[in-house]
Design a protein around this motif. Sequence first.
Motif, PDB file in Angstrom:
ATOM      1  N   ILE A 166      33.036-157.654  37.758  1.00 17.76           N
ATOM      2  CA  ILE A 166      34.304-158.315  37.450  1.00 17.76           C
ATOM      3  C   ILE A 166      35.473-157.484  37.981  1.00 17.76           C
ATOM      4  O   ILE A 166      36.393-158.017  38.615  1.00 17.76           O
ATOM      5  N   LEU A 167      35.433-156.179  37.750  1.00 15.39           N
ATOM      6  CA  LEU A 167      36.521-155.312  38.203  1.00 15.39           C
ATOM      7  C   LEU A 167      36.597-155.276  39.731  1.00 15.39           C
ATOM      8  O   LEU A 167      37.694-155.252  40.303  1.00 15.39           O
ATOM      9  N   PHE A 179      40.507-152.192  34.311  1.00 21.93           N
ATOM     10  CA  PHE A 179      40.900-152.339  35.705  1.00 21.93           C
ATOM     11  C   PHE A 179      42.088-151.428  36.011  1.00 21.93           C
ATOM     12  O   PHE A 179      42.115-150.735  37.040  1.00 21.93           O
ATOM     13  N   THR A 180      43.080-151.420  35.124  1.00 22.47           N
ATOM     14  CA  THR A 180      44.279-150.612  35.322  1.00 22.47           C
ATOM     15  C   THR A 180      43.936-149.129  35.322  1.00 22.47           C
ATOM     16  O   THR A 180      44.417-148.362  36.175  1.00 22.47           O
ATOM     17  N   MET A 181      43.103-148.697  34.386  1.00 23.36           N
ATOM     18  CA  MET A 181      42.693-147.290  34.346  1.00 23.36           C
ATOM     19  C   MET A 181      41.951-146.891  35.606  1.00 23.36           C
ATOM     20  O   MET A 181      42.200-145.829  36.189  1.00 23.36           O
ATOM     21  N   ARG A 182      41.024-147.737  36.032  1.00 20.46           N
ATOM     22  CA  ARG A 182      40.232-147.409  37.219  1.00 20.46           C
ATOM     23  C   ARG A 182      41.102-147.381  38.462  1.00 20.46           C
ATOM     24  O   ARG A 182      40.939-146.514  39.338  1.00 20.46           O
ATOM     25  N   GLU A 183      42.040-148.318  38.552  1.00 18.91           N
ATOM     26  CA  GLU A 183      42.932-148.389  39.698  1.00 18.91           C
ATOM     27  C   GLU A 183      43.803-147.130  39.803  1.00 18.91           C
ATOM     28  O   GLU A 183      44.028-146.604  40.895  1.00 18.91           O
ATOM     29  N   LYS A 184      44.271-146.642  38.657  1.00 19.89           N
ATOM     30  CA  LYS A 184      45.188-145.511  38.648  1.00 19.89           C
ATOM     31  C   LYS A 184      44.483-144.158  38.673  1.00 19.89           C
ATOM     32  O   LYS A 184      44.992-143.188  39.253  1.00 19.89           O
ATOM     33  N   ALA A 229      57.657-146.223  26.461  1.00 19.66           N
ATOM     34  CA  ALA A 229      57.261-147.503  27.059  1.00 19.66           C
ATOM     35  C   ALA A 229      57.836-147.674  28.454  1.00 19.66           C
ATOM     36  O   ALA A 229      57.205-148.309  29.316  1.00 19.66           O
ATOM     37  N   ASP A 230      59.013-147.103  28.701  1.00 25.66           N
ATOM     38  CA  ASP A 230      59.691-147.269  29.982  1.00 25.66           C
ATOM     39  C   ASP A 230      59.563-146.050  30.890  1.00 25.66           C
ATOM     40  O   ASP A 230      60.175-146.004  31.964  1.00 25.66           O
ATOM     41  N   ALA A 231      58.774-145.067  30.492  1.00 20.99           N
ATOM     42  CA  ALA A 231      58.613-143.845  31.272  1.00 20.99           C
ATOM     43  C   ALA A 231      57.849-144.112  32.571  1.00 20.99           C
ATOM     44  O   ALA A 231      57.166-145.136  32.714  1.00 20.99           O
ATOM     45  N   VAL A 232      57.955-143.182  33.502  1.00 18.43           N
ATOM     46  CA  VAL A 232      57.291-143.341  34.798  1.00 18.43           C
ATOM     47  C   VAL A 232      55.775-143.416  34.642  1.00 18.43           C
ATOM     48  O   VAL A 232      55.077-144.032  35.461  1.00 18.43           O
ATOM     49  N   GLU A 233      55.243-142.802  33.589  1.00 14.64           N
ATOM     50  CA  GLU A 233      53.783-142.834  33.358  1.00 14.64           C
ATOM     51  C   GLU A 233      53.314-144.152  32.772  1.00 14.64           C
ATOM     52  O   GLU A 233      52.103-144.409  32.715  1.00 14.64           O
ATOM     53  N   SER A 234      54.227-144.988  32.333  1.00 13.02           N
ATOM     54  CA  SER A 234      53.857-146.251  31.715  1.00 13.02           C
ATOM     55  C   SER A 234      53.375-147.259  32.756  1.00 13.02           C
ATOM     56  O   SER A 234      54.016-147.459  33.793  1.00 13.02           O
ATOM     57  N   VAL A 235      52.247-147.896  32.457  1.00 11.16           N
ATOM     58  CA  VAL A 235      51.708-148.942  33.339  1.00 11.16           C
ATOM     59  C   VAL A 235      51.654-150.268  32.589  1.00 11.16           C
ATOM     60  O   VAL A 235      50.867-151.155  32.938  1.00 11.16           O
ATOM     61  N   ILE A 236      52.502-150.406  31.575  1.00 12.80           N
ATOM     62  CA  ILE A 236      52.474-151.594  30.728  1.00 12.80           C
ATOM     63  C   ILE A 236      52.788-152.853  31.525  1.00 12.80           C
ATOM     64  O   ILE A 236      52.132-153.896  31.359  1.00 12.80           O
ATOM     65  N   GLU A 237      53.765-152.790  32.413  1.00  9.01           N
ATOM     66  CA  GLU A 237      54.095-153.965  33.225  1.00  9.01           C
ATOM     67  C   GLU A 237      53.004-154.248  34.242  1.00  9.01           C
ATOM     68  O   GLU A 237      52.709-155.412  34.554  1.00  9.01           O
ATOM     69  N   GLU A 238      52.377-153.202  34.778  1.00  6.02           N
ATOM     70  CA  GLU A 238      51.278-153.410  35.726  1.00  6.02           C
ATOM     71  C   GLU A 238      50.073-154.047  35.046  1.00  6.02           C
ATOM     72  O   GLU A 238      49.303-154.777  35.690  1.00  6.02           O
ATOM     73  N   GLN A 239      49.898-153.769  33.760  1.00  4.69           N
ATOM     74  CA  GLN A 239      48.823-154.428  33.023  1.00  4.69           C
ATOM     75  C   GLN A 239      48.989-155.946  33.074  1.00  4.69           C
ATOM     76  O   GLN A 239      48.002-156.680  33.147  1.00  4.69           O
ATOM     77  N   VAL A 240      50.223-156.413  33.034  1.00  2.63           N
ATOM     78  CA  VAL A 240      50.476-157.855  33.072  1.00  2.63           C
ATOM     79  C   VAL A 240      50.021-158.441  34.409  1.00  2.63           C
ATOM     80  O   VAL A 240      49.317-159.461  34.459  1.00  2.63           O
ATOM     81  N   THR A 241      50.399-157.796  35.494  1.00  4.39           N
ATOM     82  CA  THR A 241      49.962-158.247  36.825  1.00  4.39           C
ATOM     83  C   THR A 241      48.445-158.211  36.939  1.00  4.39           C
ATOM     84  O   THR A 241      47.810-159.159  37.417  1.00  4.39           O
ATOM     85  N   ASN A 242      47.853-157.115  36.481  1.00  4.30           N
ATOM     86  CA  ASN A 242      46.406-156.966  36.561  1.00  4.30           C
ATOM     87  C   ASN A 242      45.676-157.983  35.694  1.00  4.30           C
ATOM     88  O   ASN A 242      44.533-158.349  35.973  1.00  4.30           O
ATOM     89  N   PRO A 298      49.046-133.945  31.616  1.00  6.13           N
ATOM     90  CA  PRO A 298      50.185-134.270  32.487  1.00  6.13           C
ATOM     91  C   PRO A 298      49.881-135.516  33.310  1.00  6.13           C
ATOM     92  O   PRO A 298      48.817-135.633  33.922  1.00  6.13           O
ATOM     93  N   GLY A 299      50.814-136.464  33.301  1.00 11.19           N
ATOM     94  CA  GLY A 299      50.611-137.691  34.065  1.00 11.19           C
ATOM     95  C   GLY A 299      49.714-138.704  33.390  1.00 11.19           C
ATOM     96  O   GLY A 299      49.321-139.705  34.015  1.00 11.19           O
ATOM     97  N   ALA A 300      49.382-138.496  32.120  1.00  8.81           N
ATOM     98  CA  ALA A 300      48.519-139.444  31.406  1.00  8.81           C
ATOM     99  C   ALA A 300      49.140-140.834  31.392  1.00  8.81           C
ATOM    100  O   ALA A 300      50.356-140.990  31.255  1.00  8.81           O
ATOM    101  N   LEU A 301      48.289-141.851  31.539  1.00 12.10           N
ATOM    102  CA  LEU A 301      48.777-143.228  31.539  1.00 12.10           C
ATOM    103  C   LEU A 301      49.203-143.643  30.135  1.00 12.10           C
ATOM    104  O   LEU A 301      48.551-143.299  29.153  1.00 12.10           O
ATOM    105  N   VAL A 302      50.291-144.397  30.066  1.00  9.65           N
ATOM    106  CA  VAL A 302      50.740-145.000  28.820  1.00  9.65           C
ATOM    107  C   VAL A 302      50.499-146.497  28.915  1.00  9.65           C
ATOM    108  O   VAL A 302      50.949-147.151  29.864  1.00  9.65           O
TER     109      VAL A 302
END
Length: 308
Positions: free
Chosen positions: A22-23, A145-150, A277-290, A256-260
Motif C-alpha cells: 500500500i505504501l 507513509f509520512t514517516m517512511r517518506e521523511k 504545530a507550526d514548527a519546521v519539524e511539523s509534517v501535519i499539513e503534509e499528512q493531509v496531502t499524503n 534533533p529534527g524529530a517529526l511532529v
Amino acid sequence: MAFKRKDLIGIRELDAAEITEILDVAVQMKRLLEQNGKKTPHLMGKSIITLFYENSTRTRMSFELASKYMSAAAANISASASSVQKGETLIDTGRTLDRMGTDVLILRHPMSGAAQLLAQSVKASVINAGDGMNEHPTQALLDMFTMREKLGSLDGLEVAIIGDVLHSRVARSNLWGLQKMGAHVRLAGPPTLLPVELDKLGCTVSTDVDSAIEGADVVMGLRVQLERQQKGLFPSVREYAARFGINEKRIKLAKPGALVMHPGPMNRGVEISSAVADAVESVIEEQVTNGVAVRMAVLYLLTRKEAL
C-alpha cells in the motif's frame, strides 16, 4: 501483489508485506497528485460511495477527492440526510447501495465493529474510515507513509504517541502497524486516558510525557476527544495542557529534527501548542496531502482484486 483482500477493515489484520505494498503504491499516487493534471483513469467505470455516520473533514474529503482524481463515479451519504433517519439499519442501507452497483463502500461509524459487520453483508469492498474506538486504518497508513517518506524506513524508529489513547482509534491502528513494520511505540497520557494492560501489546506505556518524548524520532499528538468522554477523566483542559501537552520545552527532549505529527483536527493550546504545530519539524499539513495519496492507493488495490 501482496494485497488480495476484499476489504480494508483494520491494520491489525494486515501483514508487513501488505502494508508495504500500500505504501509503495501510494508513492506513485503522490507523484500523480503533484502533477498539474490530476485526473487519471485508474478507477474509470468504478463507483465509490462514502457513508458517514460521524462528522469528518479530512478523511471524507480525501476519499472523495481520491475517487474523483482517479475518474470514479463518486457519491457521498450522510446519515442525517439518509433513510437512517427513518429507522433503516446499517445493513439494509449497505445492501441497498450494494444493489445499485457500488464497487467500494467507505464507512465511518460510531460503533466498533460496524465496518466488519457491513463487509460481511455486501459484495462491495468496504473500507473502514473509523469505527468507534476500534481502528482507523487509512489514518495509520498515511502516518506510516509520512514517516517512511521523511525518515527513510520505519524499522527501528522510536515513535511517541501522546494524549487521549483510550478513545483513539488512530493510536490503535498506528500501534498495530508500526510494530509490524519494526518500529517501537511509546504511549503516554493521563492514567485515566490509557487503556488497562496496554503494555502487554509490546509498547511502552507511561504517564510521564517527558520520558515518552525523550529521544523519540517521531512525536504524535492525539486530540482530546471530549465528545466520547465522561466527565472527570482529567481536572481541566488547562491542567491537561500543562501536564500532558506537547509544547516547545517538551519537544526539545526528542531527537534533533524529530517529526511532529497530529491526525487532526487539533485543539491548539491543549494537546499541542501552536509553536510546535507550526514548527519546521511539523509534517501535519503534509499528512493531509499524503492522506489523499494513500487513499488513492487503497482504492486502486481493492478494485484490482478481480484481476488477481
